[in-house]
Design a protein around this motif. Structure first.
Motif, PDB file in Angstrom:
ATOM      1  N   ASN A 225      50.992 -25.708  57.007  1.00 36.76           N
ATOM      2  CA  ASN A 225      51.226 -24.884  56.118  1.00 36.76           C
ATOM      3  C   ASN A 225      52.557 -25.752  55.148  1.00 36.76           C
ATOM      4  OD1 ASN A 225      50.211 -22.604  56.908  1.00 36.76           O
ATOM      5  ND2 ASN A 225      51.767 -22.602  58.622  1.00 36.76           N
ATOM      6  N   PHE A 226      51.761 -27.054  54.755  1.00 36.23           N
ATOM      7  CA  PHE A 226      52.852 -27.652  53.990  1.00 36.23           C
ATOM      8  C   PHE A 226      53.317 -27.227  52.696  1.00 36.23           C
ATOM      9  CE2 PHE A 226      53.089 -31.378  50.795  1.00 36.23           C
ATOM     10  CZ  PHE A 226      54.028 -31.776  51.163  1.00 36.23           C
ATOM     11  N   VAL A 227      52.364 -26.669  51.858  1.00 34.16           N
ATOM     12  CA  VAL A 227      52.528 -25.982  50.524  1.00 34.16           C
ATOM     13  C   VAL A 227      53.602 -24.978  50.740  1.00 34.16           C
ATOM     14  CG1 VAL A 227      51.856 -24.711  48.619  1.00 34.16           C
ATOM     15  CG2 VAL A 227      50.521 -26.453  49.652  1.00 34.16           C
ATOM     16  N   GLU A 228      53.712 -24.140  51.806  1.00 38.92           N
ATOM     17  CA  GLU A 228      54.365 -22.891  51.836  1.00 38.92           C
ATOM     18  C   GLU A 228      56.090 -23.509  52.163  1.00 38.92           C
ATOM     19  OE1 GLU A 228      50.811 -20.990  52.635  1.00 38.92           O
ATOM     20  OE2 GLU A 228      51.475 -22.903  52.948  1.00 38.92           O
ATOM     21  N   SER A 229      56.135 -24.527  53.031  1.00 39.72           N
ATOM     22  CA  SER A 229      57.324 -25.367  53.570  1.00 39.72           C
ATOM     23  C   SER A 229      57.783 -25.978  52.257  1.00 39.72           C
ATOM     24  CB  SER A 229      57.077 -26.343  54.775  1.00 39.72           C
ATOM     25  OG  SER A 229      56.229 -27.287  54.301  1.00 39.72           O
ATOM     26  N   SER A 230      57.015 -26.397  51.398  1.00 41.56           N
ATOM     27  CA  SER A 230      57.465 -27.058  50.302  1.00 41.56           C
ATOM     28  C   SER A 230      58.135 -26.283  49.281  1.00 41.56           C
ATOM     29  CB  SER A 230      56.242 -27.877  49.656  1.00 41.56           C
ATOM     30  OG  SER A 230      55.995 -28.835  50.568  1.00 41.56           O
ATOM     31  N   MET A 231      57.479 -25.085  49.034  1.00 47.23           N
ATOM     32  CA  MET A 231      57.902 -23.816  48.146  1.00 47.23           C
ATOM     33  C   MET A 231      59.327 -23.565  48.807  1.00 47.23           C
ATOM     34  SD  MET A 231      54.662 -21.733  47.377  1.00 47.23           S
ATOM     35  CE  MET A 231      55.486 -20.502  46.317  1.00 47.23           C
ATOM     36  N   ILE A 232      59.490 -23.512  50.107  1.00 47.43           N
ATOM     37  CA  ILE A 232      60.782 -23.062  50.561  1.00 47.43           C
ATOM     38  C   ILE A 232      61.824 -24.153  50.486  1.00 47.43           C
ATOM     39  CG2 ILE A 232      62.189 -22.484  52.830  1.00 47.43           C
ATOM     40  CD1 ILE A 232      59.317 -21.283  54.007  1.00 47.43           C
ATOM     41  N   LEU A 233      61.534 -25.145  50.535  1.00 45.55           N
ATOM     42  CA  LEU A 233      62.370 -26.361  50.382  1.00 45.55           C
ATOM     43  C   LEU A 233      62.897 -26.422  48.871  1.00 45.55           C
ATOM     44  CD1 LEU A 233      63.930 -28.920  50.827  1.00 45.55           C
ATOM     45  CD2 LEU A 233      61.819 -30.438  50.438  1.00 45.55           C
ATOM     46  N   ALA A 234      62.012 -26.090  47.833  1.00 43.95           N
ATOM     47  CA  ALA A 234      62.434 -25.892  46.413  1.00 43.95           C
ATOM     48  C   ALA A 234      63.454 -24.799  46.086  1.00 43.95           C
ATOM     49  CB  ALA A 234      61.168 -25.830  45.585  1.00 43.95           C
ATOM     50  N   LYS A 235      63.194 -23.701  46.792  1.00 39.80           N
ATOM     51  CA  LYS A 235      64.041 -22.495  46.721  1.00 39.80           C
ATOM     52  C   LYS A 235      65.364 -22.880  47.224  1.00 39.80           C
ATOM     53  CE  LYS A 235      60.333 -19.031  46.974  1.00 39.80           C
ATOM     54  NZ  LYS A 235      59.833 -17.931  47.748  1.00 39.80           N
ATOM     55  N   ARG A 236      65.591 -23.580  48.361  1.00 39.15           N
ATOM     56  CA  ARG A 236      66.535 -23.889  49.007  1.00 39.15           C
ATOM     57  C   ARG A 236      67.578 -25.013  48.085  1.00 39.15           C
ATOM     58  NH1 ARG A 236      64.659 -25.125  55.284  1.00 39.15           N
ATOM     59  NH2 ARG A 236      64.563 -22.487  55.808  1.00 39.15           N
ATOM     60  N   LEU A 237      66.737 -25.937  47.627  1.00 43.59           N
ATOM     61  CA  LEU A 237      67.503 -26.788  46.519  1.00 43.59           C
ATOM     62  C   LEU A 237      68.292 -26.176  45.447  1.00 43.59           C
ATOM     63  CD1 LEU A 237      64.726 -29.675  46.826  1.00 43.59           C
ATOM     64  CD2 LEU A 237      67.280 -29.979  47.508  1.00 43.59           C
ATOM     65  N   LEU A 238      67.343 -25.285  44.828  1.00 47.64           N
ATOM     66  CA  LEU A 238      67.738 -24.528  43.652  1.00 47.64           C
ATOM     67  C   LEU A 238      69.225 -23.827  43.991  1.00 47.64           C
ATOM     68  CD1 LEU A 238      67.526 -23.392  40.694  1.00 47.64           C
ATOM     69  CD2 LEU A 238      65.897 -21.794  41.627  1.00 47.64           C
ATOM     70  N   PHE A 239      68.989 -22.980  45.344  1.00 46.73           N
ATOM     71  CA  PHE A 239      70.264 -21.977  45.813  1.00 46.73           C
ATOM     72  C   PHE A 239      71.468 -23.170  45.898  1.00 46.73           C
ATOM     73  CE2 PHE A 239      72.910 -20.120  48.819  1.00 46.73           C
ATOM     74  CZ  PHE A 239      73.198 -19.081  48.195  1.00 46.73           C
ATOM     75  N   LEU A 240      71.278 -24.294  46.525  1.00 44.13           N
ATOM     76  CA  LEU A 240      72.160 -25.164  46.767  1.00 44.13           C
ATOM     77  C   LEU A 240      72.946 -25.650  45.379  1.00 44.13           C
ATOM     78  CD1 LEU A 240      74.305 -26.407  48.844  1.00 44.13           C
ATOM     79  CD2 LEU A 240      72.502 -28.079  49.232  1.00 44.13           C
ATOM     80  N   ALA A 241      71.909 -25.663  44.563  1.00 45.24           N
ATOM     81  CA  ALA A 241      72.548 -26.378  43.313  1.00 45.24           C
ATOM     82  C   ALA A 241      73.485 -25.360  42.555  1.00 45.24           C
ATOM     83  CB  ALA A 241      71.167 -26.690  42.345  1.00 45.24           C
ATOM     84  N   TYR A 242      73.091 -24.021  42.917  1.00 49.34           N
ATOM     85  CA  TYR A 242      73.860 -23.134  42.199  1.00 49.34           C
ATOM     86  C   TYR A 242      75.226 -22.990  42.777  1.00 49.34           C
ATOM     87  CZ  TYR A 242      69.820 -20.369  40.288  1.00 49.34           C
ATOM     88  OH  TYR A 242      68.777 -19.967  39.612  1.00 49.34           O
ATOM     89  N   CYS A 243      75.406 -23.137  44.393  1.00 46.96           N
ATOM     90  CA  CYS A 243      76.582 -23.044  44.787  1.00 46.96           C
ATOM     91  C   CYS A 243      77.387 -24.330  44.358  1.00 46.96           C
ATOM     92  CB  CYS A 243      76.347 -23.106  46.500  1.00 46.96           C
ATOM     93  SG  CYS A 243      75.553 -21.874  47.204  1.00 46.96           S
ATOM     94  N   GLU A 244      76.826 -25.384  44.208  1.00 46.95           N
ATOM     95  CA  GLU A 244      77.446 -26.743  43.773  1.00 46.95           C
ATOM     96  C   GLU A 244      78.094 -26.669  42.725  1.00 46.95           C
ATOM     97  OE1 GLU A 244      75.418 -30.044  46.923  1.00 46.95           O
ATOM     98  OE2 GLU A 244      74.666 -29.700  45.146  1.00 46.95           O
ATOM     99  N   MET A 245      77.122 -26.043  41.645  1.00 40.20           N
ATOM    100  CA  MET A 245      77.534 -25.969  40.243  1.00 40.20           C
ATOM    101  C   MET A 245      78.961 -25.024  40.461  1.00 40.20           C
ATOM    102  SD  MET A 245      76.245 -27.386  37.794  1.00 40.20           S
ATOM    103  CE  MET A 245      76.674 -26.144  36.320  1.00 40.20           C
ATOM    104  N   ASP A 246      79.019 -23.689  41.137  1.00 44.17           N
ATOM    105  CA  ASP A 246      80.013 -23.061  41.095  1.00 44.17           C
ATOM    106  C   ASP A 246      81.240 -23.647  41.565  1.00 44.17           C
ATOM    107  OD1 ASP A 246      78.101 -21.106  39.750  1.00 44.17           O
ATOM    108  OD2 ASP A 246      77.778 -19.972  41.429  1.00 44.17           O
ATOM    109  N   GLY A 247      80.835 -24.564  42.548  1.00 46.70           N
ATOM    110  CA  GLY A 247      82.108 -25.254  43.292  1.00 46.70           C
ATOM    111  C   GLY A 247      82.467 -26.568  42.478  1.00 46.70           C
ATOM    112  N   GLY A 248      81.927 -26.774  41.371  1.00 44.54           N
ATOM    113  CA  GLY A 248      82.442 -27.823  40.523  1.00 44.54           C
ATOM    114  C   GLY A 248      81.883 -29.105  41.131  1.00 44.54           C
TER     115      GLY A 248
END
Length: 542
Positions: free
Chosen positions: A188-211
């Motif tokens: 299930n490499f494709v699915e796990s890769s999509m999950i990773l992309a979503k996590r990266l995006l969410f963490l980027a949101y957090c880091e942006m809001d945290g400066g």
């Protein structure tokens, strides 16, 4: 970037500008022009070069990703660098799975076990987030994705520039690699890769809001690279012939997956662009991000790097786009002439709002929060100030005594603009810009509307009080309407010692008026998208 002062010697006409090799954000007519501007430019060049690093990493990844036929950002490559290095490279597509290279590199190896461990750490962090332990959750998420951060640095040559990337390259000619790719698909490499992309995006949101801007930008380009890899993988012939997952080959599921990936791509580019716009020294780099998004399949609906609103009506209807709408443009509304004809009466009523005690108290700083829209407008003001008097919309007086003729005229001739303001989608105001004030470059929220300025009080030195929309620089004239699309990047400078006052009106894009109900539908769509984008910042993916 345009040369802002006379060059000595004068530049040759029709000659292509030379760009700064360090930051790619300044251009010069010739070497003499560069020398004359360098003292000013070098102050910001070093800062811009550092901020440009994640974009350069994304371009570097793209070079490694596909050698032939699929360069996303050709405008950022020298023509001599565009070809394949040898026949083997030119005959095969090469996939760079930088987030998956088991057993090939002991230092940064990412295996099934690694993925399982990071999944556990991430899920614990999500539980902490849901328990409102946000700082602990964010630290856990960063720890979970640290291994991918290291792999990314390795893949784009940030760590060990001379290091071979062979351990991350998959060639369609290699039977062993094809077997390994099939194994990855079975896991299930494709699915796990999509999950990773979503996590990266969410963490980027957090880091942006945290400066934590630098780290957030890296997460975003990693998300973009993963999403593009999967999209290309879906579209490649090798995918359809080698996959062993019936649920992926199903057209409906594949279409759904592609839609999810495109949304991820749009969100990542939007956040990356905003990360540049929100930092004063990096604003010009927002154009580079938009340019790359356009090359990457018109992400976010953008078609011009100077026009990058948060919501672009491109899926439902293609709206024509020009920065300045000239007086002879057939789309120029007929009521413009009526307002110009009554300029003196409108001007007189403006002066009345500056004297009466009740009306005088209605003047407020732009972006102070009393109006239904434009809450963040104060962030673009630099100098002595920018004030407004609301005629229609949130914050307006209930009575008609302040500007009776102007209000009646607008209701009679511009009813749609009045309705738009009252529904919170725009405003009708007297806008007063103080002397020595600069409204910094920014883009409006959507291309659904235009902006009209009726010049009321204009400084005598018109050349020192101007507005730039896109690449066009114009001045106001008293009693004349200036019509423009504020979804294009625009800025205002009043470098005089006099005030500049206009009657500002937001109006629907004319092409929406011919389609009954479409304007309201698109506004609701824009509002829903805005709300959705806010919610994404508070709901971590599992």
């Amino acid at each position: 970037f345009k040369c802002s002062r006379p060059c000595n010697p004068p530049p040759l006409k029709h000659k292509k500008l030379l760009s700064c090799s360090n930051c790619a954000s300044a251009a010069y007519h010739n070497s003499a022009c560069q020398r004359s501007h360098w003292k000013v430019h070098k102050r910001c060049c070093k800062i811009l070069s550092k901020s440009l690093a994640p974009l350069k990493e994304l371009i570097c990844w793209n070079d490694k990703f596909v050698i032939e036929n699929w360069k996303l950002f050709p405008q950022y490559h020298h023509p001599r660098d565009g070809g394949a290095k040898n026949k083997k490279e030119s005959s095969s597509h090469r996939f760079s799975w930088w987030w998956w290279h088991p057993n090939h590199h002991p230092t940064n190896s990412i295996t099934i076990q690694t993925i399982q461990e990071t999944n556990h750490i991430w899920n614990v962090a999500v539980e902490q987030w849901n328990a409102k332990e946000y700082l602990r959750a964010m630290e856990g998420m960063q720890f979970a994705l640290e291994v991918y951060q290291n792999a990314w640095k390795c893949s784009v040559g940030v760590v060990g520039k001379e290091q071979s990337l062979d351990h991350m390259i998959m060639s369609s000619d290699d039977d062993d690699v094809v077997m390994e790719r099939n194994k990855v698909e079975d896991d299930n490499f494709v699915e796990s890769s999509m999950i990773l992309a979503k996590r990266l995006l969410f963490l980027a949101y957090c880091e942006m809001d945290g400066g934590q801007i630098v780290s957030a930008r890296q997460r975003l380009v990693q998300c973009i690279s993963i999403t593009n890899t999967i999209l290309y993988y879906y579209s490649s012939s090798s995918f359809t012939t080698t996959t062993h997952q019936p649920h992926i080959t199903n057209n409906h599921n594949q279409s759904s997956a592609k839609s999810t990936l495109l949304l991820l791509l749009n969100d990542a580019y939007m956040e990356l662009m905003l990360s540049m716009e929100e930092i004063e020294s990096d604003k010009v780099l927002a154009r580079h991000v938009a340019n790359m998004a356009i090359a990457n399949g018109n992400c976010c609906g953008w078609v011009d790097p100077m026009q990058r609103p948060g919501y672009m009506a491109s899926n439902t209807i293609q709206l024509s786009s020009v920065p300045i709408i000239d007086s002879w443009n057939e789309q120029r509304p007929m009521w413009c002439t009526e307002l110009e004809r009554n300029y003196e009466t409108i001007l007189e009523e403006y002066w009345n709002t500056t004297t009466g005690m009740m009306a005088k108290n209605q003047w407020m700083d732009v972006g102070c929060g009393r109006r239904g829209s434009g809450h963040e407008d104060h962030s673009v003001v630099e100098g002595r100030g920018w004030k407004e008097y609301v005629l229609f919309g949130t914050g307006a007086l209930d009575c008609e005594d302040d500007a009776p003729f102007t209000k009646k005229l607008l209701r009679q001739h511009v009813p749609d603009a009045v309705t738009l303001a009252q529904e919170g989608g725009g405003e009708v105001i007297f806008s007063r810009l103080s002397p020595r004030t600069h409204i910094k470059p920014h883009c409006g929220p959507t291309n659904l509307r235009w902006t009209a300025h009726l010049g009321l009080v204009i400084p005598k030195s018109e050349s020192d009080c101007r507005i730039r929309v896109g690449h066009e620089l114009v001045s106001w004239s008293a009693g004349k309407i200036l019509l423009f699309d504020d979804s294009f990047e625009h800025e205002v400078r009043n470098d005089t010692d006099e005030e500049r006052v206009v009657l500002l009106i937001r109006l629907w894009h004319p092409e929406l008026m011919s389609r009954s109900g479409l304007a309201s539908q698109l506004v609701q769509e824009a509002i829903a998208k805005k709300e959705e984008s806010i919610q994404k910042r508070y709901n971590p993916p599992s």
